[in-house]
Motif scaffolding. Structure first.
Motif, PDB file in Angstrom:
ATOM      1  N   ALA A  10     -47.705 -98.349  77.487  1.00  0.00           N
ATOM      2  CA  ALA A  10     -46.423 -98.788  76.929  1.00  0.00           C
ATOM      3  C   ALA A  10     -45.922 -97.700  75.987  1.00  0.00           C
ATOM      4  N   SER A  11     -44.780 -97.081  76.326  1.00  0.00           N
ATOM      5  CA  SER A  11     -44.260 -95.997  75.495  1.00  0.00           C
ATOM      6  C   SER A  11     -42.748 -95.919  75.658  1.00  0.00           C
ATOM      7  N   TYR A  12     -42.152 -94.725  75.399  1.00  0.00           N
ATOM      8  CA  TYR A  12     -40.691 -94.677  75.311  1.00  0.00           C
ATOM      9  C   TYR A  12     -40.032 -93.466  75.941  1.00  0.00           C
ATOM     10  N   GLY A  13     -40.779 -92.534  76.519  1.00  0.00           N
ATOM     11  CA  GLY A  13     -40.120 -91.372  77.101  1.00  0.00           C
ATOM     12  C   GLY A  13     -41.040 -90.605  78.023  1.00  0.00           C
ATOM     13  N   PRO A  14     -40.487 -89.721  78.860  1.00  0.00           N
ATOM     14  CA  PRO A  14     -41.296 -89.035  79.868  1.00  0.00           C
ATOM     15  C   PRO A  14     -42.403 -88.165  79.285  1.00  0.00           C
ATOM     16  N   ASN A  15     -42.154 -87.492  78.168  1.00  0.00           N
ATOM     17  CA  ASN A  15     -43.188 -86.636  77.584  1.00  0.00           C
ATOM     18  C   ASN A  15     -44.361 -87.463  77.068  1.00  0.00           C
ATOM     19  N   GLN A  16     -44.044 -88.592  76.462  1.00  0.00           N
ATOM     20  CA  GLN A  16     -45.094 -89.454  75.921  1.00  0.00           C
ATOM     21  C   GLN A  16     -45.937 -90.055  77.050  1.00  0.00           C
ATOM     22  N   PHE A  17     -45.258 -90.571  78.074  1.00  0.00           N
ATOM     23  CA  PHE A  17     -45.996 -91.116  79.212  1.00  0.00           C
ATOM     24  C   PHE A  17     -46.866 -90.036  79.861  1.00  0.00           C
ATOM     25  N   ALA A  18     -46.319 -88.846  80.032  1.00  0.00           N
ATOM     26  CA  ALA A  18     -47.058 -87.778  80.702  1.00  0.00           C
ATOM     27  C   ALA A  18     -48.298 -87.380  79.910  1.00  0.00           C
ATOM     28  N   LEU A  19     -48.182 -87.275  78.588  1.00  0.00           N
ATOM     29  CA  LEU A  19     -49.333 -86.890  77.766  1.00  0.00           C
ATOM     30  C   LEU A  19     -50.452 -87.915  77.883  1.00  0.00           C
ATOM     31  N   ILE A  20     -50.110 -89.195  77.766  1.00  0.00           N
ATOM     32  CA  ILE A  20     -51.137 -90.228  77.860  1.00  0.00           C
ATOM     33  C   ILE A  20     -51.706 -90.301  79.273  1.00  0.00           C
ATOM     34  N   SER A  21     -50.831 -90.221  80.271  1.00  0.00           N
ATOM     35  CA  SER A  21     -51.260 -90.332  81.661  1.00  0.00           C
ATOM     36  C   SER A  21     -52.217 -89.211  82.048  1.00  0.00           C
ATOM     37  N   THR A  22     -51.868 -87.965  81.714  1.00  0.00           N
ATOM     38  CA  THR A  22     -52.734 -86.843  82.070  1.00  0.00           C
ATOM     39  C   THR A  22     -54.048 -86.893  81.299  1.00  0.00           C
ATOM     40  N   THR A  23     -54.012 -87.377  80.064  1.00  0.00           N
ATOM     41  CA  THR A  23     -55.247 -87.524  79.291  1.00  0.00           C
ATOM     42  C   THR A  23     -56.166 -88.561  79.930  1.00  0.00           C
ATOM     43  N   LEU A  24     -55.599 -89.696  80.324  1.00  0.00           N
ATOM     44  CA  LEU A  24     -56.397 -90.733  80.979  1.00  0.00           C
ATOM     45  C   LEU A  24     -57.036 -90.199  82.257  1.00  0.00           C
ATOM     46  N   ALA A  25     -56.232 -89.506  83.068  1.00  0.00           N
ATOM     47  CA  ALA A  25     -56.755 -88.965  84.322  1.00  0.00           C
ATOM     48  C   ALA A  25     -57.867 -87.954  84.067  1.00  0.00           C
ATOM     49  N   ALA A  26     -57.716 -87.140  83.002  1.00  0.00           N
ATOM     50  CA  ALA A  26     -58.737 -86.141  82.688  1.00  0.00           C
ATOM     51  C   ALA A  26     -60.072 -86.779  82.321  1.00  0.00           C
ATOM     52  N   PHE A  27     -60.022 -87.984  81.766  1.00  0.00           N
ATOM     53  CA  PHE A  27     -61.248 -88.698  81.398  1.00  0.00           C
ATOM     54  C   PHE A  27     -61.702 -89.654  82.501  1.00  0.00           C
ATOM     55  N   GLY A  28     -61.091 -89.539  83.684  1.00  0.00           N
ATOM     56  CA  GLY A  28     -61.552 -90.298  84.827  1.00  0.00           C
ATOM     57  C   GLY A  28     -60.979 -91.684  84.977  1.00  0.00           C
ATOM     58  N   HIS A  29     -59.877 -91.973  84.279  1.00  0.00           N
ATOM     59  CA  HIS A  29     -59.276 -93.296  84.364  1.00  0.00           C
ATOM     60  C   HIS A  29     -57.977 -93.240  85.182  1.00  0.00           C
ATOM     61  N   GLU A  30     -57.489 -94.404  85.554  1.00  0.00           N
ATOM     62  CA  GLU A  30     -56.357 -94.494  86.479  1.00  0.00           C
ATOM     63  C   GLU A  30     -55.118 -95.077  85.784  1.00  0.00           C
ATOM     64  N   PRO A  31     -54.139 -94.237  85.442  1.00  0.00           N
ATOM     65  CA  PRO A  31     -52.869 -94.794  84.944  1.00  0.00           C
ATOM     66  C   PRO A  31     -52.216 -95.604  86.060  1.00  0.00           C
TER      67      PRO A  31
END
Length: 281
Positions: A10-31
């Motif tokens: 849950a966030s508010y803009g493309p940069n914020q979503f992208a940062l969290i999403s890529t971090t999750l993927a890097a730690f092996g989780h699925e956005p």
């Protein structure tokens, strides 16, 4: 390797979503799905900047990730329930999230807050840190509860030093640099069943929306307070500075100094403040 989680963001803009999403993927989780409010206030038409953020997010969203645009908080639970997520990560969502949503994922909800909680609870922690002359930007990741920004802390740290002239680009670079490791640590702790460290209520300070009086400069305050009021004005208003009348001229004050500089000087309650950069109003 920790269990692979299905995560809602849950966030508010493309940069914020992208940062969290890529971090999750890097730690092996699925956005799995993005949640984005349709307006600043629930059940109202979208403001122009919110509409622009929605359009930019739609353009940037990766294939396979859903996007939910609720009209109000009551829509969140029924919309999100079909995705069967294990964890919800919140980063600057515009509305207060209902309890049924907070506690629905089996690993709960984590909130990313840009301060060293319990300092600066509320919607505007970074402006208040600048206004108070803080030297660094902190980030806390805590379990979300019924108390806004008041849940138990899983991890927190400084992510960088605040420069003399602070821009949104500066603080975003600090978040990009420091947040991924903190989020990875917080998720690992959550998976281990760590409930977090309760916040000290005696140490709480609030960070409400910037008050209107920040736009009016008074030299009756201390030099330190006037200096930081001008710093936060520039942070909030881009390259503009507050307008004052000095020696019969109206000028924008862009930067001040607590040590002697060439240029105009004003007398504050406890001594001189030098205007090191200004422009015609």
């Amino acid at each position: 390797m920790s269990a692979r989680l299905r995560v809602a963001i849950a966030s508010y803009g493309p940069n914020q979503f992208a940062l969290i999403s890529t971090t999750l993927a890097a730690f092996g989780h699925e956005p799995t799905v993005y949640l984005m409010s349709r307006s600043m206030r629930p059940n109202t038409p979208p403001e122009p900047d919110v509409f622009d953020g929605i359009a930019a997010t739609i353009s940037a969203i990766p294939a396979g990730i859903g996007l939910l645009l609720p009209s109000g908080p009551a829509d969140l639970y029924p919309m999100m329930s079909g995705f069967a997520v294990d964890l919800l990560v919140v980063f600057g969502f515009n509305w207060r999230i209902p309890d049924d949503v907070i506690f629905a994922p089996r690993h709960g909800t984590l909130n990313i807050h840009p301060s060293l909680l319990p300092r600066y609870r509320g919607p505007s922690p970074i402006p208040w840190a600048i206004r108070n002359g803080d030297k660094e930007l902190g980030v806390t990741i805590h379990r979300m509860t019924e108390t806004m920004d008041g849940g138990p802390i899983l991890t927190q740290a400084s992510v960088g030093d605040l420069p003399e002239v602070v821009s949104h680009a500066d603080t975003w670079r600090m978040m990009q640099s420091g947040l991924p490791a903190l989020l990875g640590d917080a998720i690992s702790r959550a998976l281990e069943g760590d409930e977090g460290i309760p916040q000290s209520e005696e140490a709480v300070s609030d960070a409400p929306f910037p008050p209107a009086e920040w736009n009016e400069i008074s030299w009756n305050q201390s030099r330190w307070d006037a200096h930081n009021q001008i710093r936060v004005f520039r942070f909030l208003h881009g390259s503009a500075g507050p307008v004052v009348e000095l020696d019969g001229r109206r000028i924008q004050i862009l930067r001040t100094s607590l040590s002697e500089r060439r240029g105009p000087v004003v007398q504050c309650a406890d001594g001189p403040l030098w205007i090191s950069d200004h422009a015609p109003a």
